[in-house]
Design a protein around this motif. Structure first.
Motif, PDB file in Angstrom:
ATOM      1  N   ASP A 621      12.004  14.314  37.498  1.00 31.62           N
ATOM      2  CA  ASP A 621      11.203  15.385  36.922  1.00 31.62           C
ATOM      3  C   ASP A 621      10.319  14.882  35.791  1.00 31.62           C
ATOM      4  O   ASP A 621       9.456  15.575  35.304  1.00 31.62           O
ATOM      5  CB  ASP A 621      12.095  16.546  36.436  1.00 31.62           C
ATOM      6  N   ASN A 622      10.555  13.682  35.335  1.00 32.35           N
ATOM      7  CA  ASN A 622       9.699  13.107  34.310  1.00 32.35           C
ATOM      8  C   ASN A 622       8.528  12.427  34.990  1.00 32.35           C
ATOM      9  O   ASN A 622       8.703  11.473  35.741  1.00 32.35           O
ATOM     10  CB  ASN A 622      10.518  12.114  33.471  1.00 32.35           C
ATOM     11  N   CYS A 665      19.544  11.357  35.092  1.00 33.29           N
ATOM     12  CA  CYS A 665      19.783  11.478  33.653  1.00 33.29           C
ATOM     13  C   CYS A 665      19.215  12.767  33.071  1.00 33.29           C
ATOM     14  O   CYS A 665      19.455  13.113  31.938  1.00 33.29           O
ATOM     15  CB  CYS A 665      19.275  10.270  32.856  1.00 33.29           C
ATOM     16  N   THR A 666      18.432  13.423  33.870  1.00 33.25           N
ATOM     17  CA  THR A 666      17.892  14.695  33.347  1.00 33.25           C
ATOM     18  C   THR A 666      18.912  15.820  33.551  1.00 33.25           C
ATOM     19  O   THR A 666      19.961  15.613  34.173  1.00 33.25           O
ATOM     20  CB  THR A 666      16.608  15.060  34.094  1.00 33.25           C
ATOM     21  N   LYS A 716      18.624   2.019  34.871  1.00 32.91           N
ATOM     22  CA  LYS A 716      17.273   1.769  34.388  1.00 32.91           C
ATOM     23  C   LYS A 716      17.390   0.924  33.133  1.00 32.91           C
ATOM     24  O   LYS A 716      18.358   1.032  32.399  1.00 32.91           O
ATOM     25  CB  LYS A 716      16.603   3.110  34.050  1.00 32.91           C
TER      26      LYS A 716
END
Lengths: 740, 157
Positions: A621-622, A665-666, A716
């Motif tokens: 989403d980023n 991670c979101t 990441k």
């Protein structure tokens, strides 16, 4: 009445006288007639008599005389005129013939006499020829004997047989009483009686070699008659006044291999002679004849040659045996060496493995540790541990390398690296140890030293580290200084390495590094041994108490491979030490100065690096992250679709997609998404792989991912190489959980 | 100024950015992804980052300005910002976000405001730097040169 003697009147007074005359005349006539007949007969018989005509004449003369006398018979009585005429004719003829004969005789008698002379001459000649033939025959016989003797002698190559045969044959040919051979002793000062003909085991007489008679014999190559009383001729104990026969002695040269020179073959330059003594039978009144002496001389020469051949044969047999022995020994040594090499290789292989396993554990765990949460201090420590372990691993590799170095199969790598940072790293590694020992460590890099060079970074670092490490190890106090600069050819007329002239060029230069320490120093005499592998000088125990001696040897090999030199100088024990080395390094191409190659640390498994056609779905989403990930995957050749929400992802996902990368991670419930994707493709075998991308390093994350049935987890930041490796592994194994 | 010089300038500038911590290895990864198929990748991503960040910062300012601060939302934004900045390698921005998140958890408004200031500052700095860098790149390209590739190892000390 006494006037005419020829015509006697018929006087019957002297009838007796007349009767006797009558008878005599008759016999004369008979003789006169028979002599020519005999002559004719004999002339007829002899074909060679040259004077036939004379004989005929003579015959005629005699016949006529006979005729005259015969006719005389009729003149004793009264005879008729015819008788008188016949008588006269006969007398006249007789007179003629006899005169002619007389004249002829004067002519031929000298001839006849000369015939006699010639006959005498011929007889003499015949006698002479006879003599000569006799001589020739003797000689021929001698020659035959010599040939036979030589044949006998040369038919064997055994020394003893040769000598024995010689004596036997000579004895037979010349009908000798005794024949003996005196050989020089080992000392060369005496002659020893070695072989005799008649005696089976000659008693070992010795005579000194300096007797005048012996010298006389040795000084000439002819057979010399010697006195039977001289020591060499006393071959057996003679009893009483027994007088030995005439004795002859001849020298027998004992030739060595070195005597067979082409140019002085007739000149026997050896001083080594044996003496052969020949004794004729004492009771035969024989003397030594010339031809016999000649025979002896020839035989002596032949014996010499035969003995030499025998000696050569002995020599070559001995040499051959020696060679065979040596061969066997060499073979054994070779096999031993091979065994040793095999043993060493086995040892290396095993040790290598044994050493690598714990090293591997240390390195792996250290790098794992590095990935966890650490304080800065801890991180520094872990990094140092890792670096040192890597170095150790490299060293272990070098134990293997050393054997490859020996084989000459080691090749340096050539890559561009930063020289300055190499030195910095060395310093960083050594600094802690140096500061613990309270040694001051300084380094000075010349300003003209290039930043980037081409060479084997790993091995150069190893060399410097080894040298600096030694300096630190063996200095208890003081300083260590490292200087590095570009070696100039002028500053290089170095007596230490006279042939070495470093000439820099556009493509390379020579780096000179000098490491000076104020440590315990080395005795200058021991310096050459330092570079010998494994050599450990006992007097150096203070300097190398536990060193294996491998380091400097490896350094030298590396330096040599880099076309350089390394040497140590020290003024003595306690006066410190300076190690200098020069190596050749390449200068990176000017035109590509700024286009420096990537030092890509390619991961172990390459697998398929071409992912063209691989359809991938990225859910993040980023926006920025999404773009970056998309760019990454596109760079690797994938066909990328993006989704910015779970729903969008669910909608987009299909069986065509190979992998779905989702960012967890979101706040989005990535896990939920994973479950839903599973449900969507539950009946299908090859559903897309679901991989979580997260910067989250919590343990729970990994467990959660596995729980929801994700096929992979990647942390990441992801580099290109990492992604490449990840994709290959994923496609191969269908699962990849990076260690969190 | 000739191309070589410009390239050297670019290199030095890039080096300084890394040295000072404005950018980290991730930025280099981005540079790696730039190829003939994707010639403006870096610029595109960075521009996206700028857009995104500006939006987020605005939202953050707005959110923290409220009386009743919705820390969850703030946290979400910061999380996003952290994600973006780490994606492009804006190290200092990312580092500034970390304490920010902690304070969000603690629900400490003042500290959050302070962090926001910090983040904004860092963002402005990095934005300027990047813009200068891109300008340099444009100059080089205009002069006919190519942008050099930078190696990672030379930057670690």
């Amino acid at each position: 009445m006494e006037s005419c003697n020829c015509i006697d009147p018929q006087v019957p007074a002297d009838d007796l006288l007349m009767k006797y005359q009558y008878i005599s005349d008759f016999f004369i006539a008979l003789a006169y007639f028979s002599i020519p007949l005999e002559l004719i007969y004999f002339v007829k018989k002899s074909a060679v008599f040259p004077y036939r005509w004379v004989l005929v004449q003579f015959g005629a003369f005699i016949v006529l005389c006979g005729a005259t006398h015969l006719i005389n018979l009729w003149t004793f009585r009264i005879h008729s005129r015819t008788v008188a005429v016949v008588m006269t004719t006969a007398k006249v003829l007789t007179a003629v013939v006899s005169c002619a004969t007389a004249l002829m005789l004067v002519h031929i008698i000298p001839d006849l006499l000369s015939v006699k002379t010639r006959e005498l001459f011929l007889k003499n000649k015949a006698a002479e020829l006879d003599r000569e033939v006799g001589l020739i025959r003797t000689q021929e016989e001698t020659g035959r004997h010599v040939r036979m003797l030589t044949h006998e002698i040369r038919s064997t190559l055994d020394r003893h047989t040769i000598l024995k045969t010689t004596l036997v044959e000579l004895g037979r040919t010349l009908a000798l009483e005794e024949c003996a051979l005196w050989m020089p002793t080992r000392t060369g000062l005496e002659l020893q009686l070695s072989y005799t003909l008649r005696q089976q085991n000659p008693v070992g007489y010795n005579v000194p070699i300096n007797l005048p008679v012996i010298n006389e014999v040795f000084s000439s190559n002819r057979a010399v008659k010697i006195s039977p009383n001289c020591p060499v001729a006393r071959l057996r104990p003679y009893a009483g006044k027994f007088m030995p026969g005439p004795v002859v002695a001849v020298r027998v040269p004992l030739l060595h291999l070195s005597n067979f020179q082409i140019y002085d073959w007739p000149e026997v330059s050896t001083r080594n002679y044996a003496l052969m003594v020949l004794v004729l039978p004492s009771d035969s009144a024989r003397q030594w004849h010339v031809h016999e002496l000649e025979l002896v001389e020839v035989v002596a020469d032949q014996v010499a040659v035969a003995l030499s051949h025998a000696a050569i044969l002995e020599e070559s047999t001995r040499a051959r045996d020696q060679l065979m022995e040596q061969n066997v020994a060499l073979d054994l040594a070779r096999r031993e060496a091979e065994t040793a090499i095999r043993a060493r290789n086995d040892f290396l292989a095993v040790m290598n493995h044994e050493m690598r396993t714990p090293m591997h554990a240390v390195i792996a765990l250290s790098s794992l540790l590095q990935e966890t949460d650490l304080t800065a201090e801890q991180r520094l420590m872990v990094e140092t541990i890792l670096k040192s372990s890597n170095l150790l691993a490299t060293l272990i590799n070098d134990v293997l390398d050393l054997s490859r170095l020996e084989d000459g199969s080691l090749q340096l790598e050539a890559a561009t690296f930063n020289l300055h940072s190499l030195f910095r790293e060395v310093l960083n590694l050594i600094k802690p140890v140096a500061s613990v020992k309270k040694l001051s460590l300084t380094s000075h890099l010349a300003s003209d030293l290039p930043m980037y060079v081409i060479g084997d970074e790993k091995r150069l670092m190893q060399t410097i580290l080894n040298v600096v490490g030694n300096a630190v190890k063996f200095s208890k106090e003081g300083f260590i200084s490292i200087t590095a600069f570009v070696a100039k050819p002028e500053s290089f007329r170095d007596a230490r390495i006279p042939d070495f002239l470093p000439v820099p060029s556009d493509s390379h230069f020579y780096l000179r590094v000098q490491v000076k320490d104020s440590g315990s120093g080395i005795n200058p005499q021991d310096i050459p041994k330092l570079f010998t592998k494994f050599a450990q000088n006992q007097s150096l125990t203070t300097r190398y108490p536990a060193g294996s001696g491998l380091g400097l040897a490896i350094c030298r090999r590396f330096v040599n491979l880099m076309e350089g030199h390394i040497w140590i100088e020290s003024e003595g024990i306690g006066k410190g030490c300076t190690v200098t080395f020069i190596v050749k390094l390449g200068i990176p191409d000017r035109s590509n100065d700024f286009k420096l190659p990537f030092v890509t640390k390619v991961p172990g498994n390459h697998g398929s690096t071409n992912f063209t056609g691989l359809k991938v779905l990225v859910m993040d989403d980023n926006g920025v992250s999404r773009s970056v990930t998309k760019g990454l995957l596109m760079h690797l050749g994938c066909d990328v679709t993006t989704a910015s929400s779970s729903d969008e992802c669910l909608r987009a996902v299909s069986l065509e997609h190979g992998v779905v990368f989702m960012d967890v991670c979101t706040g989005l419930d990535g896990y939920e998404l994973a479950v839903r994707i599973h449900e969507k493709f539950t009946k299908h075998q090859d559903r897309p792989l679901i991989v979580a991308l997260t910067g989250n390093t919590k343990k729970m994350t990994k467990e959660n991912c596995m729980r929801v049935g994700m096929d992979g987890l990647i942390l990441k930041p992801v580099s290109v190489d990492k992604m490449r490796g990840v994709l290959s592994e994923l496609l191969e194994r269908r699962v990849l959980f990076e260690n969190v | 100024m000739e191309v070589g010089q410009m390239r050297r300038q670019w290199l030095d500038y890039t080096r300084s950015l890394f040295l000072e911590g404005f950018l980290d290895a991730q930025f280099m990864q981005l540079q790696q992804l730039q190829d003939d198929n994707n010639p403006d990748f870096v610029v595109e991503v960075v521009s996206l980052f700028f857009e995104d960040s500006e939006r987020l910062l605005k939202d953050l300012t707005f959110a923290l300005d409220q009386n009743a601060v919705d820390f969850k939302k703030v946290d979400a934004h910061v999380h996003q910002l952290k994600g973006s900045s780490s994606s492009i390698g804006a190290q200092r921005v990312k580092n500034a976000c970390i304490p920010f998140r902690n304070f969000c958890e603690e629900q400490n408004t003042d500290a959050c405001l302070r962090c926001l200031q910090q983040v904004k500052q860092e963002y402005c700095l990095v934005k300027n730097k990047l813009e200068t860098l891109f300008r340099l790149e444009q100059q080089i390209v205009a002069a006919g040169g190519s942008i050099p590739m930078v190696e990672l190892t030379q930057l670690s000390f």
